[in-house]
Design an enzyme around this catalytic site. Structure first.
Site, mmCIF file in Angstrom:
data_model
loop_
_atom_site.group_PDB
_atom_site.id
_atom_site.type_symbol
_atom_site.label_atom_id
_atom_site.label_comp_id
_atom_site.label_asym_id
_atom_site.label_seq_id
_atom_site.Cartn_x
_atom_site.Cartn_y
_atom_site.Cartn_z
ATOM 1 N N SER A 51 0.789 -1.162 0.038
ATOM 2 C CA SER A 51 -0.001 0.069 -0.027
ATOM 3 C C SER A 51 0.885 1.201 0.024
ATOM 4 C CB SER A 51 -1.027 0.133 1.134
ATOM 5 O OG SER A 51 -0.001 0.474 2.309
ATOM 6 N N LYS A 52 0.148 2.456 -0.147
ATOM 7 C CA LYS A 52 0.913 3.631 -0.266
ATOM 8 C C LYS A 52 1.649 4.112 1.049
ATOM 9 C CE LYS A 52 -0.195 8.366 -0.741
ATOM 10 N NZ LYS A 52 1.204 8.798 -0.189
ATOM 11 N N ARG A 53 1.035 3.291 2.141
ATOM 12 C CA ARG A 53 1.490 3.614 3.683
ATOM 13 C C ARG A 53 2.843 3.016 3.802
ATOM 14 N NH1 ARG A 53 -2.833 1.743 7.084
ATOM 15 N NH2 ARG A 53 -4.182 2.078 5.176
ATOM 16 N N GLY A 63 5.050 2.590 1.510
ATOM 17 C CA GLY A 63 6.226 3.318 0.883
ATOM 18 C C GLY A 63 6.237 4.557 1.827
ATOM 19 N N ASP A 64 5.343 5.238 2.323
ATOM 20 C CA ASP A 64 5.622 6.491 3.022
ATOM 21 C C ASP A 64 6.241 6.106 4.264
ATOM 22 O OD1 ASP A 64 4.072 7.711 1.403
ATOM 23 O OD2 ASP A 64 2.257 7.862 2.760
#
Ligand code: GLU
Length: 504
Positions: free
Chosen positions: A262-264, A266-267
């Site tokens: 998920s994008k999270r 990556g963050d």
């Protein structure tokens, strides 16, 4: 069907930036199409107007341009099967919705969202299907005349697919093999909504794949549950003979393998999940992209290609040509692929080493620009060439290793390297070297090397480390002759004078 022309499509919904998993899907379609001398179509599936995000379509096109994934037909590319944007194909879908209604393969339903919610609350695991449809407000229960009356009164309705129970549905998937399910598990999916006069994903997707003569549907695993319904739709339309072959690609998993990427993630871990930087038009939030983070497109392609497939050899570095040559859809893995972003960084490093310095120079110049330094492309390329074999994954890692090429160093007697190499007598040696260098007309690497090496041999002085202190201020940098040639005679002598003064 074996000699059918290969035609694949990438069909994103423009609901935001393209996720890196979508890029991999497009890449596998592209490799497969090129391998078979077929066509790759770019279709925009924008029938869900609530989820439309301005700028997403251009973003997707720009992403593929950057990555070198080329389409043969589609939105912005043209072609004979257009329009390729589903919102421009309303009239086409209406014909096919009518066909299903006329043939009794679909029906009209008036149930409001509130009515449906009430039903879901009252009945556990409620599903709109053969068991329940006769309890609902639709053309099957209301009859023809009442249905017409409600429509002419302006009541909104949907068209639902009539799924016959007791049918076996056979989905053949190139990656997963045979999947068989009974039609009973399916619900009567909504195919069309009068409110926006648009079909839903399922109808538009099937009609377009048919009209665009798509031979293979290669898409993410998340679409596998839709496949049985799609098979039924092909049958209902009488298109079973030309139904595309399916291949559902494995999921991309979090780096630790636990769950979907998920994008999270990556963050949290500091890697992009989008090909290009994305500025969210609503929230203003900026998400990082592979391009802006300093990845080379070839590295991203190579990295993604190996997430879910491998050539079955030890070869890890594969060009687009080699990928097209060796890719095998049938050998894609069924299980999810861990998104090993550290491996992605390794790929970038390998591609930096293999990319022409002149191609890398603009990125380095931009970095220099941020430091207020301007230089020529040739000088930027020269520094990249001298330094890229140091341990860097990105061009941006070069700055701390390369500042002294452009800025005169600060001298520090307490610097560890300086303390070790600047002893009593060093100043005299450096003065002698300075005199020698001043007398050289040709300041090329070769000429300097010949003169300095001869002098060093004759005197027994080992000038290189103290000389490095003079030109760099500490123990980093390339070969001394390369550095001095880059700086030129004037700057070399200037730095030696400065060092002699500072370290006296
Ligand atoms: N519009 C769907 C998506 O956003 C396409 C799925 C498919 O390839 O059938 O991915």
């Amino acid at each position: 069907m074996t000699d059918r022309r290969v035609r694949v499509r990438f069909a994103p919904s423009p609901t935001g930036p393209l996720h890196i998993g979508g890029v991999r899907t497009a890449l596998y379609n592209y490799l497969f199409a090129r391998q078979h001398g077929g066509d790759m179509v770019f279709r925009i599936e924008d029938t869900d107007s609530n989820r439309f995000v301005p700028g997403a379509e251009d973003y997707i096109i720009e992403s593929f341009r950057w990555l070198g994934i080329q389409f043969d037909e589609g939105v912005s590319f043209g072609g004979e099967h257009g329009p390729y944007r589903q919102s421009e194909r309303r009239d086409i879908y209406k014909v096919y919705v009518k066909q299903l209604l006329d043939e009794g393969k679909a029906y009209i339903a008036f149930d409001t969202p509130d009515e449906l919610n009430a039903k879901r609350e009252a009945v556990a695991n409620f599903q709109y299907d053969a068991h329940t449809r006769m309890q609902m407000r639709n053309s099957l229960t209301l009859g023809q005349a009442e249905t017409q009356r409600l429509i002419s009164e302006g009541q909104q309705y949907v068209v639902r697919f009539l799924v016959q129970p007791g049918e076996e549905i056979h989905v053949h998937d190139i990656i997963r093999g045979d999947v068989r399910v009974m039609s009973d598990i399916l619900d009567d999916k909504v195919l069309y909504k009068s409110a926006d006069e648009l079909p839903t994903y399922h109808l538009a997707n099937i009609v377009d794949d048919h009209l665009m003569d798509i031979s293979h549907v290669i898409r993410g695993e998340e679409w596998l549950p839709s496949a049985p319904l799609h098979v039924l739709l092909y049958r209902a339309f009488g298109w079973a003979d030309t139904m595309p072959q399916f291949a559902h690609l494995p999921l991309l998993l979090k780096p630790d393998g636990k769950g979907k990427l998920s994008k999270r993630d990556g963050d949290r871990l500091g890697f992009p999940v989008f090909p290009l930087e994305w500025h969210d038009p609503k929230s203003g939030e900026v998400s990082s992209g592979y391009r802006e983070s300093g990845y080379l497109p070839e590295a991203v392609i190579n990295f993604l290609a190996l997430l879910g497939w491998n050539p079955g050899t030890d070869q890890e570095l594969l060009s687009m040509h080699e990928l097209i040559d060796q890719f095998d859809l049938a050998k894609c893995s069924k299980s999810g692929a861990k998104f090993d972003y550290v491996k992605g960084q390794w790929f970038n490093r390998e591609y930096l080493l293999r990319t022409d310095d002149a191609v890398l120079a603009p990125q380095f110049m931009a970095l220099l620009h941020e430091q207020g330094i301007s230089t020529t492309p040739e000088r930027a390329a020269a520094v990249v060439g001298m330094m890229k074999m140091k341990k860097i994954n990105f061009i941006k890692d070069l700055w701390p290793l390369c500042d002294f090429f452009f800025l005169a160093p600060q001298y520090d007697k307490d610097d560890k390297f300086t303390r070790k190499n600047w002893k009593e007598g060093t100043a005299a040696d450096m003065l002698a070297l300075r005199q020698l260098l001043e007398g050289i007309d040709d300041f090329s690497i070769e000429a300097q090397k010949a003169a300095v090496d001869a002098w060093a041999a004759a005197t027994g002085i080992k000038p290189w480390n103290p000389w490095r202190v003079c030109l760099v201020g500490t123990g980093k940098g390339p070969d001394m002759y390369e550095l001095a040639a880059f700086l030129g005679k004037d700057e070399t002598l200037r730095r030696m004078d400065a060092a002699l003064q500072a370290l006296a």
